[in-house]
Design a protein around this motif. Structure first.
Motif, PDB file in Angstrom:
ATOM      1  N   LEU A  19      16.255  16.090 -11.836  1.00 26.00           N
ATOM      2  CA  LEU A  19      15.431  16.018 -10.683  1.00 26.00           C
ATOM      3  C   LEU A  19      14.967  14.458 -10.798  1.00 26.00           C
ATOM      4  N   VAL A  20      14.784  13.818  -9.730  1.00 27.03           N
ATOM      5  CA  VAL A  20      14.351  12.520  -9.649  1.00 27.03           C
ATOM      6  C   VAL A  20      13.203  12.591  -8.485  1.00 27.03           C
ATOM      7  N   GLU A  21      11.948  12.141  -9.127  1.00 26.43           N
ATOM      8  CA  GLU A  21      10.931  12.339  -8.120  1.00 26.43           C
ATOM      9  C   GLU A  21      10.464  10.710  -7.759  1.00 26.43           C
ATOM     10  N   LEU A  22      10.348  10.496  -6.534  1.00 29.13           N
ATOM     11  CA  LEU A  22       9.886   9.113  -5.961  1.00 29.13           C
ATOM     12  C   LEU A  22       8.418   9.382  -5.280  1.00 29.13           C
ATOM     13  N   TYR A  23       7.507   8.604  -5.911  1.00 26.79           N
ATOM     14  CA  TYR A  23       6.271   8.446  -5.210  1.00 26.79           C
ATOM     15  C   TYR A  23       6.004   7.353  -4.583  1.00 26.79           C
ATOM     16  N   ASP A  24       5.533   6.989  -3.413  1.00 30.67           N
ATOM     17  CA  ASP A  24       5.286   6.115  -2.723  1.00 30.67           C
ATOM     18  C   ASP A  24       3.747   6.181  -2.064  1.00 30.67           C
ATOM     19  N   SER A  25       2.838   5.067  -2.523  1.00 34.73           N
ATOM     20  CA  SER A  25       1.405   5.216  -2.289  1.00 34.73           C
ATOM     21  C   SER A  25       1.412   4.336  -1.055  1.00 34.73           C
ATOM     22  N   GLY A  26       0.038   4.274  -0.525  1.00 33.30           N
ATOM     23  CA  GLY A  26      -0.478   3.577   0.763  1.00 33.30           C
ATOM     24  C   GLY A  26      -0.505   4.199   1.919  1.00 33.30           C
ATOM     25  N   TRP A  27      -0.186   5.750   2.070  1.00 36.12           N
ATOM     26  CA  TRP A  27      -0.439   6.712   3.422  1.00 36.12           C
ATOM     27  C   TRP A  27      -1.716   6.992   3.797  1.00 36.12           C
ATOM     28  N   ASP A  28      -2.552   6.828   3.003  1.00 37.88           N
ATOM     29  CA  ASP A  28      -3.900   7.454   3.197  1.00 37.88           C
ATOM     30  C   ASP A  28      -4.839   6.519   4.466  1.00 37.88           C
ATOM     31  N   HIS A  29      -4.406   6.878   5.564  1.00 37.52           N
ATOM     32  CA  HIS A  29      -4.941   5.671   6.754  1.00 37.52           C
ATOM     33  C   HIS A  29      -6.220   6.284   7.326  1.00 37.52           C
ATOM     34  N   HIS A  30      -7.178   6.317   6.487  1.00 33.40           N
ATOM     35  CA  HIS A  30      -8.468   6.746   7.293  1.00 33.40           C
ATOM     36  C   HIS A  30      -8.837   5.677   8.116  1.00 33.40           C
ATOM     37  N   ASN A  31      -8.207   4.365   8.337  1.00 37.76           N
ATOM     38  CA  ASN A  31      -8.693   3.729   9.303  1.00 37.76           C
ATOM     39  C   ASN A  31      -7.315   2.509   9.339  1.00 37.76           C
ATOM     40  N   GLY A  32      -7.486   1.651  10.335  1.00 32.48           N
ATOM     41  CA  GLY A  32      -6.406   0.734  10.418  1.00 32.48           C
ATOM     42  C   GLY A  32      -4.822   1.506  10.636  1.00 32.48           C
ATOM     43  N   ILE A  33      -5.018   2.546  11.199  1.00 33.34           N
ATOM     44  CA  ILE A  33      -3.511   3.151  11.368  1.00 33.34           C
ATOM     45  C   ILE A  33      -2.492   2.008  12.205  1.00 33.34           C
ATOM     46  N   GLU A  34      -3.126   1.481  12.971  1.00 30.01           N
ATOM     47  CA  GLU A  34      -2.307   0.774  14.336  1.00 30.01           C
ATOM     48  C   GLU A  34      -1.362  -0.269  13.286  1.00 30.01           C
ATOM     49  N   LYS A  35      -2.164  -0.700  12.329  1.00 29.78           N
ATOM     50  CA  LYS A  35      -1.442  -1.969  11.768  1.00 29.78           C
ATOM     51  C   LYS A  35      -0.595  -1.543  10.160  1.00 29.78           C
ATOM     52  N   ARG A  36      -1.492  -0.334   9.751  1.00 34.96           N
ATOM     53  CA  ARG A  36      -0.864   0.183   8.356  1.00 34.96           C
ATOM     54  C   ARG A  36       0.067   1.165   8.425  1.00 34.96           C
ATOM     55  N   LEU A  37       0.209   1.918   9.529  1.00 34.23           N
ATOM     56  CA  LEU A  37       1.308   2.906   9.672  1.00 34.23           C
ATOM     57  C   LEU A  37       2.781   2.443   9.808  1.00 34.23           C
ATOM     58  N   PRO A  38       2.733   1.221  10.939  1.00 31.65           N
ATOM     59  CA  PRO A  38       4.085   0.402  10.888  1.00 31.65           C
ATOM     60  C   PRO A  38       4.640  -0.114   9.740  1.00 31.65           C
ATOM     61  N   ALA A  39       3.603  -0.707   9.078  1.00 27.15           N
ATOM     62  CA  ALA A  39       4.006  -1.192   7.638  1.00 27.15           C
ATOM     63  C   ALA A  39       4.642  -0.336   6.727  1.00 27.15           C
TER      64      ALA A  39
END
Length: 365
Positions: free
Chosen positions: A212-232
């Motif tokens: 089992l391999v688990e990949l964690y990727d952070s930075g998805w907690d878009h309480h603001n700035g979703i227009e810029k942060r989600l595309p990134a």
């Protein structure tokens, strides 16, 4: 603000932010009516991983390695790779809880020593290390006889695993020997810490029999700035995960490798922060009552979906899927009956799915 369109023979709908994943539509089974019981990150992460919203219980990966063991004696059966900080529940997400600690997830790092303290000190030979471990094993074995503590045997085994890893891990982590075409498939760059590199490492680990391999990727907690942060964030992850599916498939590994993609909960369809004229500041809050995950490979019927929500994505309207249902299904795909994978602790039998969980058989080949 982004367009959606249908892809593949199945007609799954994808955002324009995910063009590479859209190419793999027919490999994916979408769970469109997920729901959970926790609203904040750490409790929801622990609930997804352990079936319980507080610490102290075994993680999903620990349950799997406890049930199935490992196919490679030179590597851990359960490996964790991070792109960004762990956040939320942190290392508790790959903890063994009350299971023997040999089933704990081992974090591999992209920079420096792949595993902390893996490299021996300068001038310390492998022969000398072998002599030290033999002497230490004799002392631990005597201590085990005296106390009867099962954790001592685990300690002996972990020292031996670490010794074998000193030879096996450096070769594993060197993705420079991958072809230029393969690196481009993932968008990976050797020597850098990235989600793309971790996807390449995940494939290499699977090839070597890591369970089992688990990949964690952070930075998805878009309480603001979703227009810029989600595309990134989509740009960082879209090509690598599609590349992983393509690479596993062409190596004839996808049919035996289950990919699970998702998060601890979803996001609201409501704006949070900012206003209509304040572009770049609005975001979305946590939403536990309706969200989507997907599965691919490993016996999953690609191009299918289960469940639906209202037009806003606020509430489930059909075939709700609880986290326990997801974990019961995943264990079933791995050949495990979730009701029989138990461990006795403090006078009762525990399991990953607690007293719930229904296998979603319509998603299976």
């Amino acid at each position: 603000p982004w367009k959606f369109s249908t892809h593949g023979d199945c007609g799954h709908s994808f955002s324009e932010l995910l063009p590479h994943c859209a190419e793999m539509a027919d490999e994916m089974a979408f769970l469109r009516s997920m729901h959970t019981e926790e609203i904040n990150h750490a409790p929801a992460q622990m609930f997804l991983h352990s079936g319980f919203g507080r610490g102290g219980r075994p993680s999903f990966g620990s349950w799997v390695t406890y049930g199935l063991g490992s196919e490679n004696q030179d590597l851990p059966g359960y490996v964790v790779l991070l792109s960004g900080p762990a956040g939320g529940a942190g290392t508790r997400l790959w903890s063994t809880g009350f299971l023997p600690s040999i089933y704990q997830g081992v974090q591999f790092r992209s920079e420096g020593d792949p595993v902390l303290f893996l490299t021996s000190p300068e001038g310390h030979t492998r022969k000398r290390r072998r002599q030290e471990l033999d002497a230490l094993a004799r002392l631990n074995q005597q201590h085990s006889v005296d106390t009867g503590d099962p954790e001592i045997e685990t300690r002996i085994q972990q020292y031996e695993m670490a010794f074998r890893m000193q030879a096996s891990v450096p070769e594993l982590m060197s993705i420079e020997d991958e072809t230029k075409e393969t690196l481009e498939l993932y968008g990976a760059s050797p020597g850098k810490a990235s989600f793309a590199n971790n996807c390449v490492l995940a494939r290499r680990l699977v090839e070597r029999g890591v369970r089992l391999v688990e990949l964690y990727d952070s930075g998805w907690d878009h309480h603001n700035g979703i227009e810029k942060r989600l595309p990134a964030k989509c740009e960082q992850t879209d090509k690598p995960i599609a590349g992983l599916i393509k690479d596993l498939k062409r190596r004839d590994l996808l049919k035996d490798t289950l990919i699970i993609w998702g998060s601890e909960f979803g996001r609201t369809p409501l704006r949070q922060g900012g206003d209509a004229a304040d572009k770049g500041l609005s975001g979305r809050d946590h939403h536990k009552d309706a969200y989507t995950m997907w599965l691919a490979g490993g016996g999953v019927k690609g191009g299918t979906s289960r469940g639906s929500t209202d037009d806003f994505g606020m509430d489930i309207t059909e075939d709700g899927i609880h986290v326990h249902d997801l974990n019961a299904t995943v264990l079933h795909l791995l050949g495990i009956d979730h009701e029989r994978l138990t461990y006795r602790y403090q006078g009762r039998e525990f399991r990953l799915t607690d007293v719930g969980g229904t296998v979603l058989k319509d998603l299976l080949n």
